[in-house]
Design a protein around this motif. Structure first.
Motif, PDB file in Angstrom:
ATOM      1  N   GLY A 108       0.806  -1.220   0.000  1.00 25.38           N
ATOM      2  CA  GLY A 108       0.000   0.000   0.000  1.00 25.38           C
ATOM      3  C   GLY A 108       0.834   1.263   0.000  1.00 25.38           C
ATOM      4  O   GLY A 108       1.607   1.517   0.912  1.00 25.38           O
ATOM      5  N   GLU A 135       2.334  -1.154  -4.570  1.00 33.06           N
ATOM      6  CA  GLU A 135       1.078  -0.411  -4.695  1.00 33.06           C
ATOM      7  C   GLU A 135       0.287  -0.972  -5.880  1.00 33.06           C
ATOM      8  O   GLU A 135       0.815  -1.092  -6.973  1.00 33.06           O
ATOM      9  N   GLY A 158      -5.088   6.345  -3.505  1.00 33.30           N
ATOM     10  CA  GLY A 158      -6.210   5.759  -2.757  1.00 33.30           C
ATOM     11  C   GLY A 158      -6.895   6.846  -1.955  1.00 33.30           C
ATOM     12  O   GLY A 158      -7.044   7.978  -2.444  1.00 33.30           O
ATOM     13  N   ASN A 187       0.651  -4.492   6.273  1.00 33.38           N
ATOM     14  CA  ASN A 187      -0.603  -4.297   5.552  1.00 33.38           C
ATOM     15  C   ASN A 187      -1.075  -2.867   5.770  1.00 33.38           C
ATOM     16  O   ASN A 187      -1.698  -2.552   6.766  1.00 33.38           O
ATOM     17  N   GLY A 212      -3.097  -1.234   3.579  1.00 30.00           N
ATOM     18  CA  GLY A 212      -3.958  -1.254   2.389  1.00 30.00           C
ATOM     19  C   GLY A 212      -5.162  -0.342   2.448  1.00 30.00           C
ATOM     20  O   GLY A 212      -6.033  -0.419   1.585  1.00 30.00           O
ATOM     21  N   TRP A 221      -8.757  -1.349   1.450  1.00 28.33           N
ATOM     22  CA  TRP A 221      -8.577  -2.750   1.043  1.00 28.33           C
ATOM     23  C   TRP A 221      -7.954  -3.580   2.177  1.00 28.33           C
ATOM     24  O   TRP A 221      -7.713  -4.765   2.007  1.00 28.33           O
ATOM     25  N   SER A 222      -7.650  -2.942   3.303  1.00 27.73           N
ATOM     26  CA  SER A 222      -6.857  -3.619   4.335  1.00 27.73           C
ATOM     27  C   SER A 222      -7.498  -4.916   4.823  1.00 27.73           C
ATOM     28  O   SER A 222      -6.800  -5.872   5.131  1.00 27.73           O
ATOM     29  N   ASN A 224      -6.616  -7.657   2.432  1.00 25.66           N
ATOM     30  CA  ASN A 224      -5.223  -8.080   2.606  1.00 25.66           C
ATOM     31  C   ASN A 224      -5.075  -8.953   3.844  1.00 25.66           C
ATOM     32  O   ASN A 224      -4.326  -9.932   3.843  1.00 25.66           O
TER      33      ASN A 224
END
Ligand SMILES: Cc1cc2nc3c(=O)[nH]c(=O)nc-3n(C[C@H](O)[C@H](O)[C@H](O)COP(=O)(O)OP(=O)(O)OC[C@H]3O[C@@H](n4cnc5c(N)ncnc54)[C@H](O)[C@@H]3O)c2cc1C
Lengths: 421, 249
Positions: free
Chosen positions: A14, A37, A44, A202, A204, A207-208, A211
Motif C-alpha cells: 500500500g 502499490e 487511494g 498491511n 492497504g 482494502w486492508s 489483505n
C-alpha cells in the motif's frame, strides 16, 4: 514458469500515507524496504483527502501523536523543500448548549496539557470568518497551531526522503497472495514476482481487510464513502488562504480554505458502505464521481448552505468523493495479530489518516525494529478485537464501523481529563 | 413556454472502459450510469431559463427501458417539472431517436427542444440535427451561450472559426456544448419532490413509430494506443521533441 524473487527486510503493501510514512521511517533506520502499490502511489484515500489537522483529541496520547506529527512534518518540509503544513488555526463552533458544553470541556482539557486553545468571543469569530453565518452561535473556541496538511505534498515528501534512503516503490503491483509457512509470513506474491521479507506491513487502506484475509486474519475495518465540496474562487466571496478551519459538529460539517475557494465536507449520518471485493482490480479512486442526484451531496449542500448561506446548488464547485477506512471505535489498527507472525497491520485511519501518518510511521518502525514503541499503543493495538465473536462476520463489521462513522460528528463528545502525565 | 429536454442514460466514460470479448459492445457490468453530460448541461440551461422567466415548464424525456427511469429521476431532482419515458428495449440509432422525439414533439408541442450536442456513448452528434430537419424547425448547434428573449432566441455557437451568434424564432432546436454552463447537483427538496413525481410511460406504438434501423453495429474494438514514451532531460529538449512530432504529423 518460476517468478523472479526479490528479497527485502520489510514489504509494505500500500502506497498511501500510512505505508509511505512507515517505509520512510524504516529506511531512515537502515531497513531495506519495498512498497507495493496496486495502482498509483498516493491515489487511494490519500489522494482524496482534505488534510484537516485538529490536534486536540479526546485522548491525550492521540493528541501527543498529532503534535509530534507536526514536528516531523516541519523536518520533512526542510528535507524535501515543499510546503506541507498550512497553519491556518482552527475553530469549533457551537449553536446548542450541548455543543457549547463540548467546547467547554475541550478547552479545559486542552489547557490542562498546555495546548493553545481558548474560547473566542462572537465578534472575534465574525472578524476571522466574515464569510460564515455567526448569529446563531453560543460559543466557539480557537486553536492557533492547527491547520491542514497538503496531502499531495506530504506524499511527495515521504517518497523523496524514502528514495534518498533506498526505498523501492512499485506501482501497478497488486499483492495477490501472502506467502506463509508454519504460522509465519515470509513474503508476498504479485502477478509477476515474489517478494521475500521477514516482515510484511498491511497498509492497504480501504482494502486492508482483504489483505488481512490473505493471511487468514479478520481485520474489522470497513470502507465508507465520504464527500466534500470545493467552491471555485469568486471575487464576490473572497476566502483568505489562511482563514481558520471550522468544525461545526452539530451540522456534521468541517471546512477549510482551498486555493481561493472553500472546502466543506460532511460526516454523514448514514454513509455508504463499499464492498471492496466487488470493485474492479484496477479501481481508480480518483475517477469516483457523485451522481447529479446524490442524496449525500444534497445533504452536504444543505448543511453547507446553513453555515455559509452564499453556497447554493448554483455555486460553481467541485464535489470530491472517496472512500475512508473506519473501525468499530474510530481508532486505527497498528501492529500484529496473535495468529500469525511477521504481518503488521497499519490501517483504519477514518478521517484522520493524513495527519496521523507522520507519527504512525515512527510507531510502526519502532514496533517492527524494536518490538515496542515510545507511545502507549493500548487504544490502537491491532488485536484489540481479536477475540470478539461479534466482529468476525463481514456484515457485522460493516454495521459496527458504519455506526461509528455515523456517530463521528453526530454524537456529543465528552473528552475525559487526561491521566496525570 | 414549454421546453423539452431529452436525457439519455449512458455509461460514465471517465471509468475504465473495456470491450466485450465478442466485440458486440462494451462491458457494462461494473460501470456506473449517468445522465449524458451534454444532456445535463441542456437541462441546467432549461432550469436557468425557467429561473429567469417563471412561465416555463420543463419536460425531460428518455427513450429506453425501465432502467432509464434512474436518469429521469435525476432530471426531476435537478429541476425538471415532468418526465416521460418512451418505452423501448432496443438502443436506437440517432435517426430513429429523432423519429421518436419528433412524434413526441408533435404530441407535446414545446416551444424549444434543448438537447446535448451528442451522447458520450456513441458520440454521433446527429440526433438534434435530424430532429430539426424532420420538424422543419430552425436549429442552433454547439451552443455556448443562450439568451432567451420574449419572441426569439440568441445563441452563441462554437465553431472551428470562432463564436458565431445566431438568432432563432420559436419553436426551435438547440444542441448544447460543454462550455454553456455547469450542471447543478440536486438539492434536498429537489430529491424529495422528485421521489413523489410520476414518470409517464408511452410506448413506441402510441407514438406511431417503429424502429427501422439505419445504423448497424458490426463490431466494437478499442482504439490502439501506440503511445511512445521518451525521457527527456530538459524543457528545451522537450520543446524540440514536440516541434519535431508536430512537423511529422
Ligand atoms: C474524501 C476524503 C476526505 C478526507 N479528509 C481527510 C482530512 O481532512 N484529514 C485527514 O487526516 N484525513 C482525511 N481523509 C482520510 C485519509 O485520506 C485517510 O485516512 C488516509 O489517506 C489513509 O491512508 P492509507 O495509507 O491508510 O490508505 P490509502 O491512501 O487508501 O492507501 C492504501 C493503498 O494501498 C493500496 N493497496 C491496497 N491493497 C493492496 C494490495 N493488495 N496490493 C497493493 N496495493 C494495495 C491501495 O491501492 C492504496 O493506494 C479523507 C479521506 C477521504 C476519502
Amino acid at each position: 514458469m518460476s517468478l523472479s524473487t526479490e528479497t527485502y527486510d520489510v514489504i509494505v503493501i500500500g502506497g498511501g500515507v500510512a505505508g509511505l510514512s512507515t517505509a520512510m521511517q524504516l529506511a531512515l533506520r537502515g531497513a531495506k524496504v519495498v512498497v507495493l502499490e496496486r495502482e498509483r502511489i498516493g491515489n487511494g484515500s490519500t489522494g482524496r483527502a482534505a488534510g484537516l489537522l485538529g490536534q486536540l483529541r479526546g485522548n491525550s496520547e492521540h493528541t501527543r501523536m498529532l503534535m509530534d506529527g507536526v514536528e516531523i512534518v516541519k523536518e520533512l518540509e526542510e528535507k524535501a523543500d515543499v510546503e506541507i503544513f498550512v497553519q491556518t488555526g482552527s475553530m469549533r463552533i457551537a449553536e446548542t448548549d450541548a455543543r457549547a458544553e463540548e467546547i467547554a470541556s475541550l478547552v479545559r482539557m486542552g489547557k490542562s496539557i498546555g495546548f493553545a486553545i481558548d474560547h473566542l468571543p462572537a465578534d472575534e469569530v465574525k472578524k476571522l470568518l466574515p464569510y460564515m453565518r455567526t448569529d446563531d452561535l453560543i460559543d466557539a473556541c480557537y486553536c492557533a497551531t492547527d491547520g491542514h496538511l497538503q496531502p499531495a505534498e506530504l506524499v511527495s515528501a515521504y517518497v523523496k526522503v524514502g528514495k534518498d534512503h533506498g526505498v523501492t516503490y512499485k506501482s501497478n503491483s497488486p499483492v495477490t497472495e501472502m506467502l506463509m509457512a508454519g504460522g509465519t509470513a515470509y513474503g508476498v506474491k504479485t502477478q509477476d514476482a515474489e517478494y521475500h521479507a521477514a516482515v510484511v506491513v498491511n497498509a492497504g487502506g480501504p482494502w486492508s481487510y482483504l489483505n488481512a484475509e490473505m493471511s487468514e486474519t479478520t481485520l474489522p475495518t470497513a470502507a465508507i464513502g465520504h464527500y466534500y465540496l470545493t467552491t471555485r474562487p469568486d471575487s464576490q466571496q473572497p476566502i483568505d488562504r489562511l482563514s481558520p478551519a471550522i468544525r461545526n459538529r452539530e451540522l456534521r460539517i468541517y471546512s477549510r480554505p482551498e486555493s481561493g475557494g472553500l472546502i466543506v465536507g460532511m460526516y454523514a449520518a448514514e454513509p455508504e458502505i463499499y464492498d471492496m471485493k466487488r470493485l474492479p482490480v484496477d479501481f481508480d479512486m480518483s475517477a469516483m464521481k457523485a451522481s447529479q442526484a446524490s442524496i449525500d451531496v444534497a445533504l452536504l449542500l444543505d448543511a453547507a448552505q446553513r453555515r455559509f448561506p452564499w453556497i447554493t446548488p448554483q455555486t460553481p464547485m467541485n464535489i470530491t468523493t472517496g472512500i475512508m477506512t473506519f473501525t468499530p471505535d474510530g481508532r486505527p489498527f497498528c501492529g500484529k495479530m496473535p495468529n500469525i507472525e511477521g504481518v503488521y497491520h497499519c490501517a483504519g485511519f477514518s478521517g484522520h489518516g493524513i495527519v496521523q501518518s507522520p507519527a504512525i510511521g515512527v510507531i510502526m518502525s519502532e514496533l517492527i525494529l524494536d518490538g515496542n514503541s515510545s507511545y502507549d499503543l493500548t487504544s490502537i493495538s491491532a488485536d484489540r478485537y481479536f477475540d470478539v465473536p461479534e466482529l468476525k462476520a463481514r456484515q457485522d463489521i460493516d454495521t459496527k464501523c458504519c455506526e461509528m462513522a455515523g456517530n463521528y460528528y453526530g454524537k456529543v463528545e465528552r473528552p475525559s481529563a487526561p491521566a496525570v502525565s | 413556454m414549454k421546453i423539452l429536454v431529452p436525457a439519455k442514460r449512458v455509461p460514465d466514460t471517465d471509468q475504465k472502459i473495456e470491450v466485450c470479448e465478442d466485440h458486440s459492445g462494451i462491458e457494462t457490468g461494473h460501470l456506473p450510469f449517468v445522465v449524458n453530460p451534454f444532456d445535463a448541461i441542456a437541462l441546467e440551461e432549461a432550469i436557468r431559463i425557467r429561473e429567469d422567466r417563471v412561465d416555463a415548464e420543463i419536460v425531460a424525456v428518455s427513450v429506453g427501458d425501465l432502467e432509464y427511469e434512474e436518469q429521469l429521476r435525476t432530471a426531476l431532482a435537478m429541476g425538471a417539472d415532468r418526465a416521460i419515458r418512451v418505452d423501448c428495449i432496443e438502443s436506437l440509432d440517432p435517426w430513429n431517436t429523432a423519429c421518436v422525439l419528433k412524434a413526441l414533439v408533435e404530441q407535446e408541442s414545446p416551444d424549444l427542444v434543448l438537447m446535448g450536442k451528442q451522447a458520450v456513448d456513441g458520440d454521433c452528434n446527429q440526433t438534434g440535427q435530424f430532429l430539426a430537419a424532420m420538424l422543419d424547425w430552425p436549429q442552433a448547434t454547439f451552443a455556448s451561450r443562450i439568451k432567451c428573449l420574449e419572441d426569439k432566441l440568441l445563441v452563441d455557437r462554437e465553431t472551428d472559426a470562432g463564436i458565431e451568434t445566431v438568432e432563432l424564432p420559436f419553436p426551435a432546436v438547440i444542441t448544447v456544448d460543454l462550455r454553456l454552463n455547469e450542471p447543478r447537483y440536486a438539492s434536498l427538496p429537489g430529491i424529495m419532490k422528485a421521489k413523489k413525481k410520476e414518470i409517464a410511460e408511452i410506448s413506441m406504438g402510441d407514438l406511431g413509430v417503429q424502429n427501422a434501423e439505419k445504423m448497424h453495429t458490426v463490431s466494437v474494438r478499442s482504439a490502439k494506443t501506440a503511445r511512445k514514451r521518451v525521457m527527456v532531460s530538459s524543457s528545451c529538449e522537450l520543446a524540440e521533441k514536440l516541434r519535431e512530432s508536430l512537423k511529422s504529423t
